[in-house]
Motif scaffolding. Structure first.
Motif, short mmCIF file in Angstrom:
data_model
loop_
_atom_site.label_atom_id
_atom_site.label_comp_id
_atom_site.label_asym_id
_atom_site.label_seq_id
_atom_site.Cartn_x
_atom_site.Cartn_y
_atom_site.Cartn_z
N THR A 70 0.76 -1.29 0.02
CA THR A 70 -0.12 -0.01 -0.07
C THR A 70 0.93 1.09 0.01
O THR A 70 2.22 1.08 0.19
N ARG A 71 0.25 2.37 -0.31
CA ARG A 71 0.98 3.68 -0.11
C ARG A 71 2.19 3.72 -1.18
O ARG A 71 3.16 4.39 -1.19
N CYS A 72 1.99 3.09 -2.26
CA CYS A 72 3.02 2.87 -3.11
C CYS A 72 2.38 2.65 -4.72
O CYS A 72 1.32 2.51 -4.90
N ILE A 73 3.18 2.55 -5.76
CA ILE A 73 2.87 2.16 -7.06
C ILE A 73 3.29 0.72 -7.43
O ILE A 73 4.38 0.22 -7.32
N ILE A 74 2.15 -0.19 -7.77
CA ILE A 74 2.30 -1.47 -7.97
C ILE A 74 2.62 -1.83 -9.38
O ILE A 74 1.58 -1.61 -10.08
N PRO A 75 3.57 -2.64 -9.61
CA PRO A 75 3.56 -3.30 -11.30
C PRO A 75 2.77 -3.97 -11.39
O PRO A 75 2.58 -5.02 -10.41
N ILE A 76 2.19 -4.33 -12.61
CA ILE A 76 1.31 -5.43 -12.97
C ILE A 76 1.73 -5.87 -14.05
O ILE A 76 2.08 -5.26 -15.29
N TYR A 77 2.20 -7.42 -13.98
CA TYR A 77 3.11 -7.91 -15.17
C TYR A 77 2.02 -9.10 -15.74
O TYR A 77 0.84 -9.58 -15.39
N PRO A 78 2.20 -9.41 -17.07
CA PRO A 78 1.64 -10.17 -17.52
C PRO A 78 2.17 -11.78 -17.24
O PRO A 78 3.29 -11.87 -17.03
N LEU A 79 1.25 -12.56 -16.82
CA LEU A 79 1.75 -13.74 -16.18
C LEU A 79 1.42 -15.09 -17.08
O LEU A 79 0.77 -15.02 -18.09
N THR A 80 2.02 -16.17 -16.64
CA THR A 80 1.46 -17.69 -16.97
C THR A 80 1.21 -18.52 -15.94
O THR A 80 1.46 -18.22 -14.67
N LYS A 81 0.88 -19.74 -16.27
CA LYS A 81 0.32 -20.54 -15.19
C LYS A 81 1.68 -20.82 -14.58
O LYS A 81 2.81 -21.53 -15.07
#
Length: 681
Positions: free
Chosen positions: A141-152
């Motif tokens: 929280t209180r931050c910028i979170i990276p969102i990655y493309p993922l795989t199983k």
């Protein structure tokens, strides 16, 4: 470790994990640190509980008022609830299938949360928020979170952990690929710092700065590669021309060229007379007269003692070019041959002999032109029609039939100048931006399926007047999941609606011979209505076709729709394009109405680039467009121009290829072009 070290060198990355990473295109440490987030979630906005807005996630600081209680509803569904409060409000919080929450939250203790209100004014609650103590590390929280493309098998947390292991391993061995001369003129942050910021942003401002630095680097490398290819080509052997486009070319035409065609021919003529190999792209809308421009270039090559080859993407198109051009060439004493895969063996041997001894001055064909059995006597000019239908290696194979022959590339897909510079930065560009006299703009209308009866009536009217109609569908067969109009069901429906007319069918699942037969029937007016998929996007010229109907038009890009529209109105007179769509999305309707408002392919392509990105024009790997990790041709145009200017300046400075820093940069450039299925090496 170096950037080329395999990921298996990292602690905890065994065979199974390496296979999972390979599904994401990650094999080396460089691949891993360049696996950038697809987006970010900004969790820096702090609000009080009464400042929360339904559906808008935010961070808030609150105290747990009641002890969390877990209830088992049924197998696979449990929930944990408690009440939290701050100075402004009190609210219930629910977590689904997260029973460990009960052990992590203590009544009377304060925590930071990240989540959104759900429900309505009768019963608001917060569902599944992130919760952590004030002293938690790393923070969620209180931050910028990276969102990655993922795989199983790979979670975001596991992926980020591996990325930082790789960055730590490369701390002292991540090369600065931008030349010092470029860095001296910019204020970019150091490369290692930029990678850290991209994967773990500290502020939005620093994230933007880091991203621009890495985007610039990608654009710089690709632009440098194009500069080097262009310079290398100019040094290679070629076919010098001393005589201009012959007067008999102009005398043989039964019409006047447009000023745009004239301009393109003058640019081609100047290239061929310059003493350097020509490498030029001619782009313009369907019907703008590119073939006649190509004919002028080929006749100039023949006038100077060379052979010319014209390669088309389909046999039908090659046959059409041959029939059209041989009628002009043969009376002038210029022998023209047609070479395709279906030419009988005996005739093929005779044609190959004519080509080998130079009797065939101009050869028109398909990919059969660059097979090993074809041996040109003196190939001085290669013309490639519908360039985006050919891979870069195929063009290179045909070019290799001579000793760096002049190259002329034709494209009926108008491309915004920015994209053209990236795709064809090693080519000079000519634009044919006007249609021949007599070509009326195609009237385009957007209707819903509720107009079906009126549309069928309009089709009947066109056919009854002796005209022909295309009906294009986005799918071949019916599919319950997509619910798209299929070519096969439309074919059956139109046969039922128009038993008195001849209805044809062509789509990509048919064998090549069957597709050609259906198209040939339509060309000969042996069918009145042709139901098709986008296989007709690059098709033969059917002057009698006056109506194009596109079903589920919202499923196509604007440039593709414009290409389809260009199939009608080629014989003069009035032509129409009807876009059928029930999609009520305002942005979608705005996009389709933009097509109705203009016939200017360049304006349309610019809008398509902004709305859908470059992938809509053609497959990136097929066309040689690099698979950029971070850069976007849609949003980073300013950075692209900076990088192109810097690359041109660096290439002009004649850098020493043996200098370690320059060698590392050139190796990365070569790797980028290899990955794009290009021919840098």
């Amino acid at each position: 470790m170096s950037p080329n070290t395999p990921v298996t060198a990292l602690k905890g990355v065994g065979k199974v994990r390496a296979q999972q990473l390979e599904k994401l295109g990650i094999r080396t440490l460089h691949d891993l640190v360049c696996f950038f987030p697809r987006t970010y979630e900004d969790r820096t906005r702090m609000v009080s509980l009464n400042g929360l807005i339904a559906g808008e996630p935010a961070c808030f600081h609150a105290t747990v008022v009641t002890a969390p209680r877990t209830s088992y509803v049924r197998k696979g569904l449990i929930y944990t609830r408690c009440t939290i409060a701050d100075d402004t409000a009190r609210i219930r919080v629910t977590w689904f299938n997260q029973p460990w929450i009960s052990d992590n939250l203590q009544p009377g203790h304060s925590y930071f949360f990240y989540g959104a209100l759900a429900g309505d004014e009768r019963r608001y609650e917060i569902q599944n928020p992130v919760a952590e103590r004030d002293d938690s590390t790393p923070v969620q929280t209180r931050c910028i979170i990276p969102i990655y493309p993922l795989t199983k098998g790979i979670s975001s947390k596991a992926l980020q952990s591996m990325i930082f292991l790789a960055l730590d391993a490369l701390r002292d061995n991540l090369p600065e690929l931008l030349p010092q001369s470029v860095l001296a003129e910019t204020s970019f942050m150091p490369v290692y710092e930029a990678y850290l910021e991209i994967h773990r942003p500290t502020t939005q401002e620093r994230l933007n700065t880091a991203r621009q630095r890495l985007v610039f680097e990608e654009f710089f490398q690709y632009s440098l590669g194009l500069c080097l290819m262009k310079a290398r080509r100019s040094r290679e052997s070629h076919y010098p021309c001393r005589l201009p486009i012959p007067k008999q070319f102009y005398d043989s035409l039964s019409f006047s060229l447009t000023s745009a065609q004239d301009r393109a021919l003058k640019e081609i003529e100047a290239d061929l007379l310059s003493g350097s190999p020509m490498n030029r792209l001619v782009q313009g809308d369907v019907g703008s007269g590119k073939t006649m421009v190509a004919l002028g270039a080929m006749m100039m090559a023949v006038e100077n003692g060379y052979q010319a080859a014209l390669m088309a993407p389909t046999e039908l198109l090659a046959v059409q070019h041959y029939n059209k051009l041989s009628n002009i060439l043969e009376p002038l004493g210029i022998h023209c041959e047609l070479l395709t895969g279906s030419v009988p063996a005996a005739k093929r041997r005779r044609i190959l002999d004519y080509i080998a001894v130079g009797a065939a001055k101009i050869v028109i064909g398909t990919h059969a032109l660059f097979t090993e059995t074809v041996d040109f006597h003196n190939l001085g000019l290669v013309v490639i029609d519908e360039q985006h239908r050919f891979g870069v290696r195929q063009r290179a194979a045909l070019s290799a039939k001579g000793s760096t022959p002049h190259m002329l590339v034709l494209s009926a897909t108008p491309i915004p100048r920015t994209l053209a510079l990236m795709l064809y930065g090693d080519l000079d560009v000519s634009v044919i931006d006007e249609l021949p006299p007599g070509r009326e703009p195609v009237e385009t209308f957007l209707v819903s399926s509720s107009y079906r009866a009126r549309l069928l009536g309009f089709i009947r009217k066109q056919v009854s007047e002796g005209r022909q109609v295309y009906v294009v569908c986005p799918a071949v067969e019916d599919n319950e999941e997509t619910n798209l109009t299929s070519a096969e069901s439309m074919y059956a429906s139109l046969q039922s609606s128009f038993p008195e007319y001849r209805v044809g069918l062509v789509h990509g699942k048919l064998r090549s011979e069957a597709k050609d037969y259906s198209m040939d029937q339509f060309l000969r007016h042996e069918t009145d209505i042709l139901v098709a998929t986008t296989v007709i996007e690059v098709g033969v010229d059917v002057p009698n076709a006056t109506l194009m109907v596109v079903e589920d038009a919202d499923r196509f890009g604007l440039s593709q729709l414009h290409q389809l529209r260009g199939r009608v109105g080629r014989g003069g007179g009035k032509a129409y394009c009807i876009l059928v769509s029930d999609n009520r999305n305002p942005d979608t309707r705005k996009r389709l109405k933009a097509l109705c408002a203009t016939n200017d392919g360049f304006k349309i392509s610019q809008q398509d680039l902004e709305l859908r990105g470059p992938g809509d024009f053609f497959g990136a790997r097929q066309s040689g467009l690099p698979m950029f990790h971070l850069a976007s041709l849609s949003t980073d145009l300013g950075t692209l121009k900076m990088a192109q200017k810097a690359a041109e300046s660096f290439a002009a400075s004649c850098p020493d290829p043996e200098d370690p820093a320059t060698k590392a940069l050139l190796d990365r450039v070569a790797a980028m072009f290899t990955a794009a299925d290009d021919t840098f090496n």
